[in-house]
Design a protein around this motif. Sequence first.
Motif, PDB file in Angstrom:
ATOM      1  N   GLU A 130      -6.205 -18.931   2.833  1.00 39.86           N
ATOM      2  CA  GLU A 130      -5.308 -18.353   1.838  1.00 39.86           C
ATOM      3  C   GLU A 130      -6.045 -17.188   1.206  1.00 39.86           C
ATOM      4  O   GLU A 130      -7.191 -17.335   0.775  1.00 39.86           O
ATOM      5  CB  GLU A 130      -4.935 -19.393   0.776  1.00 39.86           C
ATOM      6  CG  GLU A 130      -3.986 -20.443   1.302  1.00 39.86           C
ATOM      7  CD  GLU A 130      -3.495 -21.359   0.194  1.00 39.86           C
ATOM      8  OE1 GLU A 130      -3.625 -20.992  -0.990  1.00 39.86           O
ATOM      9  OE2 GLU A 130      -2.989 -22.438   0.528  1.00 39.86           O
ATOM     10  N   VAL A 131      -5.404 -16.028   1.178  1.00 42.65           N
ATOM     11  CA  VAL A 131      -6.048 -14.828   0.639  1.00 42.65           C
ATOM     12  C   VAL A 131      -5.126 -14.184  -0.380  1.00 42.65           C
ATOM     13  O   VAL A 131      -3.928 -14.498  -0.446  1.00 42.65           O
ATOM     14  CB  VAL A 131      -6.383 -13.820   1.763  1.00 42.65           C
ATOM     15  CG1 VAL A 131      -7.349 -14.431   2.778  1.00 42.65           C
ATOM     16  CG2 VAL A 131      -5.122 -13.329   2.457  1.00 42.65           C
ATOM     17  N   THR A 132      -5.677 -13.298  -1.172  1.00 39.59           N
ATOM     18  CA  THR A 132      -4.884 -12.498  -2.100  1.00 39.59           C
ATOM     19  C   THR A 132      -5.026 -11.038  -1.698  1.00 39.59           C
ATOM     20  O   THR A 132      -6.139 -10.520  -1.628  1.00 39.59           O
ATOM     21  CB  THR A 132      -5.370 -12.692  -3.548  1.00 39.59           C
ATOM     22  OG1 THR A 132      -5.231 -14.063  -3.902  1.00 39.59           O
ATOM     23  CG2 THR A 132      -4.548 -11.827  -4.511  1.00 39.59           C
ATOM     24  N   ILE A 133      -3.905 -10.386  -1.427  1.00 42.75           N
ATOM     25  CA  ILE A 133      -3.918  -8.977  -1.047  1.00 42.75           C
ATOM     26  C   ILE A 133      -4.211  -8.151  -2.296  1.00 42.75           C
ATOM     27  O   ILE A 133      -3.514  -8.264  -3.304  1.00 42.75           O
ATOM     28  CB  ILE A 133      -2.572  -8.562  -0.421  1.00 42.75           C
ATOM     29  CG1 ILE A 133      -2.211  -9.483   0.753  1.00 42.75           C
ATOM     30  CG2 ILE A 133      -2.609  -7.096  -0.009  1.00 42.75           C
ATOM     31  CD1 ILE A 133      -3.229  -9.520   1.868  1.00 42.75           C
ATOM     32  N   GLU A 134      -5.263  -7.331  -2.229  1.00 40.46           N
ATOM     33  CA  GLU A 134      -5.685  -6.563  -3.391  1.00 40.46           C
ATOM     34  C   GLU A 134      -5.198  -5.122  -3.371  1.00 40.46           C
ATOM     35  O   GLU A 134      -4.930  -4.535  -4.403  1.00 40.46           O
ATOM     36  CB  GLU A 134      -7.216  -6.582  -3.489  1.00 40.46           C
ATOM     37  CG  GLU A 134      -7.772  -7.989  -3.684  1.00 40.46           C
ATOM     38  CD  GLU A 134      -9.278  -8.012  -3.803  1.00 40.46           C
ATOM     39  OE1 GLU A 134      -9.886  -6.921  -3.911  1.00 40.46           O
ATOM     40  OE2 GLU A 134      -9.850  -9.110  -3.788  1.00 40.46           O
ATOM     41  N   THR A 135      -5.123  -4.555  -2.174  1.00 43.24           N
ATOM     42  CA  THR A 135      -4.776  -3.140  -2.072  1.00 43.24           C
ATOM     43  C   THR A 135      -4.225  -2.881  -0.683  1.00 43.24           C
ATOM     44  O   THR A 135      -4.157  -3.788   0.148  1.00 43.24           O
ATOM     45  CB  THR A 135      -6.027  -2.262  -2.336  1.00 43.24           C
ATOM     46  OG1 THR A 135      -5.636  -0.887  -2.330  1.00 43.24           O
ATOM     47  CG2 THR A 135      -7.115  -2.488  -1.310  1.00 43.24           C
ATOM     48  N   LEU A 136      -3.805  -1.644  -0.440  1.00 45.79           N
ATOM     49  CA  LEU A 136      -3.324  -1.257   0.875  1.00 45.79           C
ATOM     50  C   LEU A 136      -4.300  -0.284   1.512  1.00 45.79           C
ATOM     51  O   LEU A 136      -4.843   0.588   0.841  1.00 45.79           O
ATOM     52  CB  LEU A 136      -1.944  -0.593   0.786  1.00 45.79           C
ATOM     53  CG  LEU A 136      -0.768  -1.484   0.399  1.00 45.79           C
ATOM     54  CD1 LEU A 136       0.509  -0.662   0.380  1.00 45.79           C
ATOM     55  CD2 LEU A 136      -0.630  -2.665   1.344  1.00 45.79           C
ATOM     56  N   GLY A 137      -4.488  -0.433   2.812  1.00 44.14           N
ATOM     57  CA  GLY A 137      -5.352   0.477   3.553  1.00 44.14           C
ATOM     58  C   GLY A 137      -4.628   1.758   3.915  1.00 44.14           C
ATOM     59  O   GLY A 137      -3.448   1.948   3.604  1.00 44.14           O
ATOM     60  N   ASP A 138      -5.350   2.633   4.599  1.00 43.84           N
ATOM     61  CA  ASP A 138      -4.811   3.945   4.954  1.00 43.84           C
ATOM     62  C   ASP A 138      -3.534   3.840   5.787  1.00 43.84           C
ATOM     63  O   ASP A 138      -2.661   4.692   5.708  1.00 43.84           O
ATOM     64  CB  ASP A 138      -5.849   4.749   5.748  1.00 43.84           C
ATOM     65  CG  ASP A 138      -7.072   5.060   4.903  1.00 43.84           C
ATOM     66  OD1 ASP A 138      -6.964   5.034   3.663  1.00 43.84           O
ATOM     67  OD2 ASP A 138      -8.133   5.327   5.486  1.00 43.84           O
ATOM     68  N   LYS A 139      -3.440   2.806   6.603  1.00 41.69           N
ATOM     69  CA  LYS A 139      -2.281   2.670   7.482  1.00 41.69           C
ATOM     70  C   LYS A 139      -1.206   1.766   6.884  1.00 41.69           C
ATOM     71  O   LYS A 139      -0.268   1.389   7.573  1.00 41.69           O
ATOM     72  CB  LYS A 139      -2.727   2.132   8.839  1.00 41.69           C
ATOM     73  CG  LYS A 139      -3.720   3.048   9.542  1.00 41.69           C
ATOM     74  CD  LYS A 139      -4.106   2.487  10.897  1.00 41.69           C
ATOM     75  CE  LYS A 139      -5.057   3.409  11.627  1.00 41.69           C
ATOM     76  NZ  LYS A 139      -6.399   3.444  11.001  1.00 41.69           N
ATOM     77  N   GLY A 140      -1.379   1.383   5.618  1.00 40.52           N
ATOM     78  CA  GLY A 140      -0.377   0.569   4.964  1.00 40.52           C
ATOM     79  C   GLY A 140      -0.569  -0.921   5.137  1.00 40.52           C
ATOM     80  O   GLY A 140       0.291  -1.710   4.752  1.00 40.52           O
ATOM     81  N   ASP A 141      -1.694  -1.322   5.726  1.00 44.53           N
ATOM     82  CA  ASP A 141      -1.979  -2.738   5.888  1.00 44.53           C
ATOM     83  C   ASP A 141      -2.558  -3.303   4.600  1.00 44.53           C
ATOM     84  O   ASP A 141      -3.291  -2.616   3.880  1.00 44.53           O
ATOM     85  CB  ASP A 141      -2.992  -2.974   7.021  1.00 44.53           C
ATOM     86  CG  ASP A 141      -2.437  -2.581   8.382  1.00 44.53           C
ATOM     87  OD1 ASP A 141      -1.212  -2.676   8.573  1.00 44.53           O
ATOM     88  OD2 ASP A 141      -3.236  -2.185   9.250  1.00 44.53           O
TER      89      ASP A 141
END
Length: 77
Positions: A25-36
């Motif tokens: 289980e993870v928490t998404i913190e930000t988006l990468g250059d490609k939108g991931d």
Amino acid sequence: PNAPSGSSADTAAHGPPVSEGDVREVTIETLGDKGDGIAKIERGYVVIVPDSEPGDQPTVEITSVRENVSFADVVDE
């Protein structure tokens, strides 16, 4: 004598803290250059999760592990 006891001591101190096939289980913190989506786990290790948004807390399966980054897919629950 300096190594902590326990069979996982080597992998804990060096290398990625996940293996391919691990479910986390993870928490998404930000988006990468490609939108991931980008999540960070132990020791700042980066997990890249496509099709996720900052603030998401998906359960993911690790699909590819590299020295400093891994890739994971969201597991449908």
